[in-house]
Motif scaffolding. Structure first.
Motif, mmCIF file in Angstrom:
data_model
loop_
_atom_site.group_PDB
_atom_site.id
_atom_site.type_symbol
_atom_site.label_atom_id
_atom_site.label_comp_id
_atom_site.label_asym_id
_atom_site.label_seq_id
_atom_site.Cartn_x
_atom_site.Cartn_y
_atom_site.Cartn_z
ATOM 1 N N SER A 1 -2.684 -19.684 -33.851
ATOM 2 C CA SER A 1 -2.540 -20.135 -32.445
ATOM 3 C C SER A 1 -1.830 -20.644 -32.855
ATOM 4 C CB SER A 1 -3.646 -20.700 -33.294
ATOM 5 O OG SER A 1 -4.704 -20.656 -31.862
ATOM 6 N N ASP B 1 -3.226 -17.392 -25.796
ATOM 7 C CA ASP B 1 -4.298 -17.208 -26.769
ATOM 8 C C ASP B 1 -5.593 -17.370 -25.880
ATOM 9 O OD1 ASP B 1 -5.211 -18.048 -28.746
ATOM 10 O OD2 ASP B 1 -4.535 -20.133 -28.712
ATOM 11 N N GLU B 2 -5.850 -15.970 -26.684
ATOM 12 C CA GLU B 2 -7.167 -15.625 -26.853
ATOM 13 C C GLU B 2 -7.997 -15.370 -24.893
ATOM 14 O OE1 GLU B 2 -10.254 -16.153 -29.551
ATOM 15 O OE2 GLU B 2 -8.722 -16.989 -31.232
HETATM 16 MG MG LIG Z 1 -6.349 -20.101 -32.348
#
Ligand SMILES: [Mg+2]
Ligand SMILES: Nc1ncnc2c1ncn2[C@@H]1O[C@H](COP(=O)(O)OP(=O)(O)OP(=O)(O)O)[C@@H](O)[C@H]1O
Lengths: 290, 351
Positions: free
Chosen positions: B43, B158-159
């Motif tokens: 991240s 992000d995910e």
């Molecule tokens: Mg993360």
């Protein structure tokens, strides 16, 4: 089982209910009853007056003046202190060094009792040696008789109230700001939204529930808080700073007309209920609750 | 031509070093997965590329322009957040066109693009609803639509699928990949789920403690892991590592088969997974080290029963037991002969 649960629920509610009835609802009703009589004179029992107390209110110039004053007082203090509170909250919520100290500084006026605040400001406002006039004099302006001049007295009270209230409301805004999702702001930043755009389209709408809460409280306070009048002006000069609640106090404890005071109290109560309802209806529609 | 170029990117906080001088490139139209365990700096890397976090050092350039110090909105990229980051008080349509409005795109063009994007992600019926009235999968589509409509040269994610249930995640995975290929999007996709990375990405960047452990196609990471970390991270269950003193011998559970004349093994336990069974076995000839093997179907083997196993020599990997690095692809004499290898290995120079 269900009936037992009901009984259980009522039993749990009973203490609060008793207190609420004994100290809120029953006194309200006795006030209503009380307002329908003339004050007792000497040994004679008080006479039934019907709506006479309310009728004389219509002709009471001081009542209307207090009413006007209170409206202006609310209009002058509520929006300004709320705007200041929001601005301070945004400021102390940003990444600045020493923000803990700043938050405390803004919150200090709230921790002081109104009477103490009034005493401090009495010093600020004093004509000869007061802080404000000294500042005015030092830049070559003539001083103002802050509390003695009918044109300035109410404004002086408003200034002090704003100073005291905005720190309190700031706490609510600050709590609300800190509970907002940080990712939303990151998303807005990636979308190239300017700070002003973000404030207008995101922060302000998301703070609306807090704004409603603060607004209702601020308006109520504008009618409820009169402690400072006892120190600063006692409603004078010439009723220029008389507010409704203070006028009620005067009637009850200076003029000993508790029946008229009861009628005034009821009017104030109804006024406050109306204001709260209007605010809820107006603002509720524009609020997004999560 | 490479579109995104990261050079020696580094991020440290007072005592944590989150990203340690990583460099990589992403080509136009490529789908790159940034994969790694929790806390490895995925991240943080993504946020530095987006401009939401300032790098301690290093440079980022997009289409030849140095964007290291530009504010997020001026970088020309779109981002999808794990939490979706939808504006809760705005309608779905308002959410999607938020960026266009902020950038001052005219109403007519806004509507056209909105129409096109909502058709792409199947959101047509929900445009006037609020995010709270949608399911997680639908919210994910809104976040995706908001990223697509920007038509940015690079899209960061992000995910994005980690809040969805397993079934929906599988569906969205295929849908997202199809959409990316159809629109020719360049995507940098952060995930900690190796299956997601393996099935979607053109290339995987595997991160470990702020450093790139390996970068390559999913197949390359699976077939020639550069280190024991990569070997154990990719594949499920992870690769078996058999300690042979100076080196580690790696063999994947799915590459082990039963044989009549293989190494003798003893069953410890069986785990039935439906399509296959994972069996823990211990190897008496190798000081009772335990390894896993995967057999198709329902295999009920009592604990303690004896087996013989074997594998093809091209399926085995050799790693240095001190550094964990892959050793040059030396063809070992098969283990079945029990000739314990005494030969020196030299470190692979290619990784
Ligand atoms: Mg993360
Ligand atoms: N604001 C911060 N201040 C200090 N340390 C931080 C900060 N943000 C992240 N870190 C540290 O940096 C490291 C990498 O964090 P990062 O969020 O990039 O991990 P991640 O790979 O995204 O993990 P996950 O898969 O759990 O999201 C972690 O050790 C974390 O504790």
């Amino acid at each position: 089982m269900n009936r037992f649960n009901q009984l259980y629920a009522w039993l749990m509610l009973l203490p609060a209910l008793v207190l609420l009835l004994a100290f809120t609802h029953i006194p309200a009703l006795t006030t209503l009853w009380h307002s329908l009589f003339f004050p007792a004179r000497g040994r004679n029992p008080s006479e039934f007056a019907g709506l006479e107390n309310y009728r004389s209110m219509l002709d009471d110039a001081v009542f209307w003046q207090a009413f006007h004053n209170n409206l202006w007082y609310a209009i002058g203090t509520v929006p300004t202190s709320m705007a200041l509170a929001l601005a301070m909250a945004l400021w102390v919520n940003s990444k600045i060094s020493g923000r803990a100290a700043l938050r405390l500084a803004y919150f200090t006026p709230t921790m002081l009792p109104m009477i103490a605040v009034a005493n401090i400001w009495l010093f600020f406002y004093t004509p000869e040696i007061g802080l404000f006039n000294k500042i005015l004099n030092s830049v070559g302006l003539t001083g103002i008789n802050w509390l003695g001049d009918p044109n300035w007295a109410l404004i002086s009270l408003m200034l002090m109230t704003i100073w005291k209230e905005s720190g309190f409301f700031m706490i609510f805004y600050l709590a609300a700001l800190q509970s907002l999702n940080k990712d939303i702001y990151a998303a807005a930043a990636v979308e190239n939204a300017s700070p002003l755009y973000v404030f207008r389209r995101i922060t302000l709408p998301l703070l609306m529930p807090t704004t409603l809460f603060v607004l209702v409280n601020a308006v109520l306070n504008a009618f409820k808080l009169v402690d400072h009048l006892f120190i600063l002006t006692k409603g004078g000069p010439n009723n220029a700073t008389n507010l409704l609640l203070y006028y009620i106090y005067e009637n009850a404890f200076s003029f000993f007309d508790s029946n008229y005071a009861a009628a005034l109290t009821l009017v104030l109560l109804i006024l406050l209920i109306l204001l709260a309802v209007v605010q809820f209806l107006l603002v509720e529609r524009r609020i997004h609750y999560r | 031509m490479s579109q995104l170029e990261i050079r020696q990117l580094r991020k440290e906080w007072q005592e944590t070093l989150a990203v340690k001088n990583i460099s990589f490139e992403i080509a136009q139209g490529e789908f790159v997965a940034l994969l790694g365990p929790s806390g490895c700096g995925k991240s943080t890397t993504l946020k530095m590329i987006a401009g939401l976090e300032h790098p301690s050092s290093g440079s980022i350039s997009l289409n030849g322009q140095d964007i290291t110090h530009l504010p997020p909105g001026k970088r020309g990229l779109a981002m999808v957040f794990q939490s979706y980051a939808l504006f809760p008080h705005l309608s779905i349509a308002e959410n999607i066109v938020f960026g266009l409005k902020a950038r001052g795109v005219g109403a007519l063009e806004r509507d056209q693009r909105l129409k096109r994007v909502t058709d792409l992600v199947n959101l047509g019926d929900h445009l006037s609803k609020r995010p709270s009235q949608l399911s997680g999968g639908q919210c994910q589509r809104v976040a995706l639509a908001r990223a697509i409509i920007a038509e940015a040269p690079l899209c960061l994610m992000d995910e994005p699928l980690s809040n969805l249930d397993a079934k929906l995640r599988n569906e969205m995975r295929a849908e997202l990949r199809a959409l990316q290929q159809r629109l020719g999007m360049t995507v940098l996709y952060v995930t900690h789920d190796q299956v997601e990375a393996m099935s979607m990405a053109d290339r995987i960047l595997l991160l470990n403690q702020g450093e790139i452990a390996q970068c390559g196609t999913p197949n390359a990471l699976y077939q020639t892991p550069a280190s024991t970390f990569v070997a154990r991270f990719i594949g499920n269950p992870p690769m078996n590592l058999i300690n042979k003193g100076s080196f580690l011998l790696g063999i994947r559970p799915e590459h082990i088969h039963l044989a009549t004349d293989g190494i003798a093994a003893e069953v410890i336990r069986c785990d039935y997974h439906g399509a296959d069974t994972i069996i823990d076995i211990s190897l008496p000839s190798l000081s009772h080290q335990t390894i896993k093997l995967r057999l198709p179907g329902h295999q009920l083997l009592a604990a303690g029963s004896a087996l013989n196993i074997n594998w093809r020599s091209q399926d085995q990997h050799v790693f240095c037991s001190t550094t964990g690095q892959r050793l040059s692809d030396y063809v070992l004499p098969t283990l079945t002969t029990h000739s314990l290898i005494q030969k020196e290995f030299h470190h692979d120079t290619q990784h």
